[in-house]
Design a protein around this motif. Structure first.
Motif, PDB file in Angstrom:
ATOM      1  N   SER A  50       0.799  -1.276   0.035  1.00 23.05           N
ATOM      2  CA  SER A  50       0.098  -0.069  -0.074  1.00 23.05           C
ATOM      3  C   SER A  50       0.848   1.319   0.028  1.00 23.05           C
ATOM      4  O   SER A  50       0.398   2.313   0.613  1.00 23.05           O
ATOM      5  CB  SER A  50      -1.039   0.158   1.013  1.00 23.05           C
ATOM      6  N   GLU A  51       1.874   1.064  -0.746  1.00 25.02           N
ATOM      7  CA  GLU A  51       2.830   2.206  -0.848  1.00 25.02           C
ATOM      8  C   GLU A  51       3.082   2.856  -1.976  1.00 25.02           C
ATOM      9  O   GLU A  51       2.679   2.012  -3.262  1.00 25.02           O
ATOM     10  CB  GLU A  51       4.315   2.083  -0.329  1.00 25.02           C
ATOM     11  N   LEU A  59       4.444   7.695  -0.263  1.00 21.16           N
ATOM     12  CA  LEU A  59       3.153   7.707   0.500  1.00 21.16           C
ATOM     13  C   LEU A  59       2.642   6.326   0.892  1.00 21.16           C
ATOM     14  O   LEU A  59       2.827   5.367   0.051  1.00 21.16           O
ATOM     15  CB  LEU A  59       2.106   8.314  -0.713  1.00 21.16           C
ATOM     16  N   GLN A  60       2.269   6.388   2.191  1.00 18.77           N
ATOM     17  CA  GLN A  60       1.764   5.264   2.736  1.00 18.77           C
ATOM     18  C   GLN A  60       0.206   5.330   2.696  1.00 18.77           C
ATOM     19  O   GLN A  60      -0.472   6.124   3.311  1.00 18.77           O
ATOM     20  CB  GLN A  60       2.061   5.009   4.230  1.00 18.77           C
ATOM     21  N   ALA A  61      -0.253   4.402   1.747  1.00 17.36           N
ATOM     22  CA  ALA A  61      -1.976   4.605   1.661  1.00 17.36           C
ATOM     23  C   ALA A  61      -2.687   3.646   2.669  1.00 17.36           C
ATOM     24  O   ALA A  61      -1.916   2.533   3.398  1.00 17.36           O
ATOM     25  CB  ALA A  61      -2.212   4.061   0.347  1.00 17.36           C
ATOM     26  N   VAL A 169     -11.155   1.819  -2.242  1.00 19.62           N
ATOM     27  CA  VAL A 169     -10.602   3.122  -2.397  1.00 19.62           C
ATOM     28  C   VAL A 169      -9.498   3.336  -1.431  1.00 19.62           C
ATOM     29  O   VAL A 169      -9.456   2.915  -0.120  1.00 19.62           O
ATOM     30  CB  VAL A 169     -11.850   4.021  -1.901  1.00 19.62           C
ATOM     31  N   TYR A 170      -8.433   3.725  -1.722  1.00 18.19           N
ATOM     32  CA  TYR A 170      -7.399   4.005  -1.087  1.00 18.19           C
ATOM     33  C   TYR A 170      -7.008   5.375  -0.944  1.00 18.19           C
ATOM     34  O   TYR A 170      -7.054   6.141  -1.916  1.00 18.19           O
ATOM     35  CB  TYR A 170      -6.029   3.404  -1.710  1.00 18.19           C
ATOM     36  N   TRP A 171      -6.257   6.043   0.135  1.00 19.16           N
ATOM     37  CA  TRP A 171      -5.967   7.141   0.306  1.00 19.16           C
ATOM     38  C   TRP A 171      -4.416   7.204   1.169  1.00 19.16           C
ATOM     39  O   TRP A 171      -4.359   6.522   1.908  1.00 19.16           O
ATOM     40  CB  TRP A 171      -7.014   8.174   0.898  1.00 19.16           C
TER      41      TRP A 171
END
Length: 211
Positions: A50-51, A59-61, A169-171
């Motif tokens: 998830s990076e 960014l770590q999501a 959905v990831y942020w």
């Protein structure tokens, strides 16, 4: 301003950054820095870690706890999550609010609003979005269905399934080098993904990754 998109300044800014659009004192804010190419794709999200690596650090999501994702047509995709799941802050005026991310092949539009007691909603993209879009949807426990109108053209039907496994959905917020960097991705069950990053100073349009 439409009642469905009414947020205070702090919450609105946080929401849009969380959804990978971002706002600035100048209004519209896209996803690339001033010295970066606007044609460059957003960094690919590593679905194992998830990076996403950027020139300003990693960014770590995080993945929304509950979300719905699906393809639309002609390389377009939709992602739907609750407002709370994207860290939007104060949502007192929007008790059952959702965030809809609408990607075409190049840009991102965000729609925000409440779902009615019947599970239905008609939402328009917020003014900071890269293009105009309208989505009419009905939510059920395992899917969201409806139609989307991109840029005032014909409406296309869609079905977004409840996300499972890698889909969702990831942020992401902040890197070691740039605390204001943010990113968002919609990932389908087959691994295809659409994404956008915001790194100040913001420019437009948004950049996307379509695999």
């Amino acid at each position: 301003m439409d009642e469905l998109t009414r947020l205070d300044g702090v919450s609105r800014r946080t929401l849009l950054k969380a959804s990978a659009v971002g706002t600035s004192a100048l209004g519209l804010a896209g996803c690339t820095g001033a010295d970066a190419s606007q044609d460059a794709p957003a960094p690919e999200l590593d679905l194992e870690t998830s990076e996403a690596d950027t020139e300003f650090g990693t960014l770590q999501a995080e993945r929304a706890e509950n979300s719905y994702v699906g393809p639309i047509d002609d390389g377009q995709a939709i992602g739907i999550a609750s407002l709370d799941d994207v860290g939007a802050g104060d949502t007192r005026d929007l008790d059952d609010a959702i965030v809809v991310q609408l990607y075409d092949r190049e840009n991102l539009a965000i729609a925000i609003g409440e779902v009615g007691a019947n599970g239905a909603a008609t939402l328009s993209s917020v003014e900071q979005s890269d293009f105009d879009a309208t989505v009419k949807l009905t939510m059920e426990s395992d899917a969201v269905s409806g139609t989307v109108t991109f840029r005032g053209e014909s409406s296309d039907p869609f079905t977004a399934d409840a996300a499972a496994d890698i889909a969702g959905v990831y942020w992401a917020h902040g890197t070691d080098e740039e605390s204001d960097a943010s990113g968002g991705w919609v990932v389908l069950s087959d691994g295809r993904q659409w994404g956008c990053i915001c790194i100040p100073p913001f420019t437009s349009p948004c950049c996307t990754l379509h695999l």
